[in-house]
Design a protein around this motif. Structure first.
Motif, mmCIF file in Angstrom:
data_model
loop_
_atom_site.group_PDB
_atom_site.id
_atom_site.type_symbol
_atom_site.label_atom_id
_atom_site.label_comp_id
_atom_site.label_asym_id
_atom_site.label_seq_id
_atom_site.Cartn_x
_atom_site.Cartn_y
_atom_site.Cartn_z
ATOM 1 N N ILE A 2 4.267 27.725 -62.935
ATOM 2 C CA ILE A 2 5.923 27.310 -62.341
ATOM 3 C C ILE A 2 6.990 27.960 -63.117
ATOM 4 N N ASN A 56 14.379 21.441 -60.281
ATOM 5 C CA ASN A 56 14.474 20.197 -60.937
ATOM 6 C C ASN A 56 16.285 20.284 -60.916
ATOM 7 N N SER A 61 13.303 24.563 -63.317
ATOM 8 C CA SER A 61 12.633 25.095 -63.134
ATOM 9 C C SER A 61 11.652 25.055 -62.275
ATOM 10 N N ARG A 62 10.821 26.014 -61.324
ATOM 11 C CA ARG A 62 10.480 25.271 -60.230
ATOM 12 C C ARG A 62 9.362 26.109 -59.959
ATOM 13 N N PHE A 63 8.170 25.827 -58.687
ATOM 14 C CA PHE A 63 7.666 26.654 -58.006
ATOM 15 C C PHE A 63 7.625 27.930 -57.704
#
Length: 155
Positions: A2, A56, A61-63
């Protein structure tokens, strides 16, 4: 993994005085779909393939998955990318215990300068240098994938 990142516009070019690296970046997108962007990048003398998921709700946040690939492979993959390449110079600046990456865009995105900082948590404290301006975290217009299809000079 993440990725937790905040983005800011930049007031002036005083950040250049403190930069410890400067690299040209050329990148394109095999997929610019927001749920799964697939990026090919040449940064300096290295190639990378990166996949990012959707952010998100806070936009912080993000992968993200990234793999170094050969320059030759990156050059070939760039030929397959969607229309709208990104051309920029990245400056890295240490501020306190963090590194800011400041991207000075060229070509269709000339005039745009964005600073990013990666954090270990969404609540992590970081020192804000005087050259930081308005926060644009979560504003998808400042994602490189968006800039590749809707250049800054057309806003």
């Amino acid at each position: 993994m993440i990725e937790i990142e905040r983005k800011f516009l930049v007031k002036d070019d005083s950040y250049k005085e403190s930069a410890f690296t400067q690299n040209h970046i050329a990148q394109g997108y095999l997929s610019s779909a927001p749920a799964r962007t697939v990026r090919v990048r040449i940064k300096g003398k290295k190639g990378f393939l990166t996949i990012k998921g959707i952010s998100n709700t806070s936009g912080l946040s993000r992968f993200e998955w990234e793999k170094e690939i050969s320059i030759s492979d990156a050059e070939k993959l760039l030929l397959l990318c969607e229309k709208g390449a990104i051309d920029k110079t990245r400056f890295e600046i240490k501020v306190g215990s963090h590194i800011f990456e400041v991207d000075e865009f060229h070509g269709e995105n000339q005039g745009l300068v964005v600073a990013e900082i990666e954090l270990n948590s969404e609540e992590e404290f970081f020192e804000k240098p005087a050259w930081l301006d308005k926060e644009v975290t979560g504003d998808s217009r400042y994602y490189n994938s968006y800039l590749s299809t809707s250049p800054f000079r057309n806003w």
